[in-house]
Design an enzyme around this catalytic site. Structure first.
Site, PDB file in Angstrom:
ATOM      1  N   HIS A 155       0.716  -1.247  -0.004  1.00  0.00           N
ATOM      2  CA  HIS A 155       0.034  -0.002   0.137  1.00  0.00           C
ATOM      3  C   HIS A 155       0.948   1.274   0.121  1.00  0.00           C
ATOM      4  O   HIS A 155       1.943   1.305   0.709  1.00  0.00           O
ATOM      5  CB  HIS A 155      -0.847   0.096   1.397  1.00  0.00           C
ATOM      6  CG  HIS A 155      -1.643   1.109   1.406  1.00  0.00           C
ATOM      7  ND1 HIS A 155      -3.047   1.400   0.725  1.00  0.00           N
ATOM      8  CD2 HIS A 155      -1.342   2.477   2.049  1.00  0.00           C
ATOM      9  CE1 HIS A 155      -3.347   2.620   1.027  1.00  0.00           C
ATOM     10  NE2 HIS A 155      -2.522   3.409   1.918  1.00  0.00           N
TER      11      HIS A 155
ATOM     12  N   SER B 164      -7.612   3.280   9.542  1.00  0.00           N
ATOM     13  CA  SER B 164      -8.391   3.177   7.967  1.00  0.00           C
ATOM     14  C   SER B 164      -7.675   2.309   7.175  1.00  0.00           C
ATOM     15  O   SER B 164      -8.173   1.539   6.306  1.00  0.00           O
ATOM     16  CB  SER B 164      -8.517   4.613   7.660  1.00  0.00           C
ATOM     17  OG  SER B 164      -8.856   4.666   6.261  1.00  0.00           O
TER      18      SER B 164
ATOM     19  N   LYS C 254      -8.613  -1.991   6.035  1.00  0.00           N
ATOM     20  CA  LYS C 254      -8.945  -2.256   4.715  1.00  0.00           C
ATOM     21  C   LYS C 254      -7.898  -3.589   4.123  1.00  0.00           C
ATOM     22  O   LYS C 254      -8.258  -4.364   3.748  1.00  0.00           O
ATOM     23  CB  LYS C 254      -9.043  -1.219   3.713  1.00  0.00           C
ATOM     24  CG  LYS C 254     -10.083  -0.206   3.810  1.00  0.00           C
ATOM     25  CD  LYS C 254     -10.101   0.990   3.006  1.00  0.00           C
ATOM     26  CE  LYS C 254      -9.085   1.991   3.710  1.00  0.00           C
ATOM     27  NZ  LYS C 254      -9.114   3.243   3.275  1.00  0.00           N
TER      28      LYS C 254
ATOM     29  N   ARG D  15     -14.468  12.268   8.152  1.00  0.00           N
ATOM     30  CA  ARG D  15     -13.308  13.251   8.227  1.00  0.00           C
ATOM     31  C   ARG D  15     -13.012  14.017   7.354  1.00  0.00           C
ATOM     32  O   ARG D  15     -12.349  15.235   7.650  1.00  0.00           O
ATOM     33  CB  ARG D  15     -12.310  11.979   8.680  1.00  0.00           C
ATOM     34  CG  ARG D  15     -12.102  11.082   9.854  1.00  0.00           C
ATOM     35  CD  ARG D  15     -11.480   9.881   9.813  1.00  0.00           C
ATOM     36  NE  ARG D  15      -9.981  10.176   9.461  1.00  0.00           N
ATOM     37  CZ  ARG D  15      -9.347   9.386   8.685  1.00  0.00           C
ATOM     38  NH1 ARG D  15      -9.709   8.246   8.335  1.00  0.00           N
ATOM     39  NH2 ARG D  15      -7.972   9.899   8.613  1.00  0.00           N
TER      40      ARG D  15
ATOM     41  N   ASP E 273     -15.137   2.283   7.723  1.00  0.00           N
ATOM     42  CA  ASP E 273     -14.087   2.968   7.398  1.00  0.00           C
ATOM     43  C   ASP E 273     -14.559   4.143   6.274  1.00  0.00           C
ATOM     44  O   ASP E 273     -14.321   5.315   6.232  1.00  0.00           O
ATOM     45  CB  ASP E 273     -12.911   2.178   6.607  1.00  0.00           C
ATOM     46  CG  ASP E 273     -11.769   3.525   6.228  1.00  0.00           C
ATOM     47  OD1 ASP E 273     -11.339   4.273   6.805  1.00  0.00           O
ATOM     48  OD2 ASP E 273     -11.558   3.231   4.865  1.00  0.00           O
TER      49      ASP E 273
HETATM   50  N1  URA Z   1      -6.058   6.794   3.029  1.00  0.00           N
HETATM   51  C1  URA Z   1      -6.922   6.052   3.837  1.00  0.00           C
HETATM   52  O1  URA Z   1      -7.199   4.971   3.319  1.00  0.00           O
HETATM   53  N2  URA Z   1      -7.444   6.262   4.746  1.00  0.00           N
HETATM   54  C2  URA Z   1      -7.231   7.588   5.500  1.00  0.00           C
HETATM   55  O2  URA Z   1      -7.563   7.735   6.606  1.00  0.00           O
HETATM   56  C3  URA Z   1      -5.830   8.277   4.943  1.00  0.00           C
HETATM   57  C4  URA Z   1      -5.425   7.855   3.709  1.00  0.00           C
END
Ligand code: URA
Length: 424
Positions: A83, A184, A188, A169, A162
């Site tokens: 990621h 977050s 995932k 947010r 999320d």
């Molecule tokens: N990317 C994400 O998936 N979540 C966040 O909170 C910030 C960037």
């Protein structure tokens, strides 16, 4: 009985949230029993007062538990993913996934679309004629077993808490909380069911986190979450003060990725692709050096199969913008600065990115860099090209670049790409 107000005031006063409070508030928010304004208030209290590692880990688990975990069957190869926190010209997933697959692992890369100045992996791949982002779990599993790499859209059932919380947010000034960002991202990735994870945490003007101190804290927090959840996780801290490679924009980045997969391409894209592949293969327990595999073009064959498996035509010409114009050097000297954020905003304004989720992107739009930091340039020499289907956007792109391209008399060096590696 737990109440939303008690949870908010506990965190407002600097207290630790109990496991029960975390489980309850995340589940109740996902169901709609905790209101947006209450969750916004809690998110602000978390941003201001932080969370302890145990709280972050539990919060991550509660987000995973808000939905399904991708139940992938055994695909006959170890699963490993990466990621990136996102950057300008960051197309690394495109050569990386086929490379790691060519070395024997399987890469289940569930990605998103871009928002703001950093591009999204799906937007890039959607510039390939016919390519399809949405796959069922069965299609993902079959492609992993057959090809070894899948890059597709995340499913709505993964970590729905999320999705809801991130949107909240975004509009309440609470994106920047390290515990909330880390949980977050990791919720995932853990829900996706990968067996190992390598994080590319960017540092610099074009990154989400501008300072090394905050990027390091984010990276360490994510590695700790992975470890606490039994997911072997490593993080590379990498420079994002200049764009990665020479292409910024969807089809332009696909073309550059194909150059890399054919054994060519810019040195920094190759360096980062190989560095991330090494960490991924090490986590997967595969003792193959990815550098010669990339140079041999073997990963390009996997790329073609990966694109074709999702309906894309790997040999179709990529879309090109209808209007291209250069930005030239105003004086002679050495290119001292090519600011990633300025280039990212320019590409975005040219049509490569979107301002709102529902906006469309232009496949051919973006910026092509013609010189690198440290190169000698002459007055009037083109430094970069602006590509767009909407020439009216050029003025805004030029304005974004003002001050971002600096030619000076002093010598300059490209910043070092790989800054640090964090392992559990
Ligand atoms: N990317 C994400 O998936 N979540 C966040 O909170 C910030 C960037």
């Amino acid at each position: 009985m737990i109440s939303a107000v008690d949870v908010i005031t506990t965190k407002r006063d600097g207290g630790r949230l109990s496991d029960e409070a975390i489980d309850w508030v995340v589940a109740a928010y996902t169901r709609g029993d905790v209101a947006d304004e209450q969750m916004a208030s809690l998110a602000m209290a978390i941003l201001l007062n932080g969370m302890e590692p145990g709280e972050i880990s539990r919060w991550t688990q509660a987000m995973i538990d808000s939905g399904d975990v991708l139940a992938l069957p055994d695909v006959g190869r170890p699963l490993v993913d990466k990621h990136s926190t996102g950057g300008v010209g960051d197309k690394i997933t495109l050569p990386l996934a086929p490379l790691v697959a060519a070395c024997g692992a399987a890469v289940p890369q569930l990605s998103g679309r871009g928002l703001g100045h950093t591009g999204g992996t799906l937007d890039k791949l959607e510039s390939i004629p016919g390519w399809r982002a949405s796959l069922s779990t069965e299609e993902i599993a079959a492609q992993l077993a057959d090809v070894g790499a899948v890059i597709c859209a995340t499913t709505p059932a993964l970590a729905p808490a999320d999705r809801k919380l991130y949107a909240l947010r975004d509009v309440t000034g609470t994106v920047e909380s390290i515990p909330l960002i880390a949980s977050s991202i990791m919720s995932k990735k853990i829900a996706e069911g990968t067996g190992g994870l390598v994080l590319d945490v960017k540092v610099g003007s074009g990154a989400f986190m501008k300072s090394l101190e905050r990027s390091t804290r984010l990276a360490r927090t994510m590695v700790e979450i992975g470890t606490a959840h039994g997911l072997p996780t490593r993080a590379l801290l990498t420079n994002m003060s200049v764009p990665l490679g020479r292409a910024v924009g969807n089809a332009l980045e696909v073309a550059e990725s194909i150059d890399v997969l054919r054994g060519g391409g810019p040195a920094d894209v190759v360096e980062l692709t190989v560095a991330l592949a090494r960490e991924m293969l090490s986590l997967a327990g595969i003792d193959t050096d990815p550098a010669p595999v990339l140079a041999s073009g073997a990963a390009h064959e996997v790329w073609e199969r990966m694109i074709a498996a999702q309906g894309g035509d790997p040999s179709a010409p990529l879309p090109v913008a209808t209007h291209v114009e250069p930005v030239v050097a105003e004086r002679s000297g050495v290119l001292a600065t090519c600011d990633a954020l300025a280039v990212g905003i320019a590409a975005w304004r040219l049509g490569a990115g979107r301002a709102r989720k529902e906006d469309a992107v232009q496949a051919g739009a973006g910026v092509r860099l013609l010189v690198e930091v440290g190169d000698r340039v002459e007055a009037g020499q083109p430094l970069l090209e602006l590509h767009t289907d909407t020439p009216d956007a050029v003025a805004g792109a030029r304005a974004a670049l003002a001050g971002g391209l600096v030619v000076s008399d002093d010598s300059a060096e490209r910043p070092q790409l790989l800054i640090d590696t964090l392992r559990a």
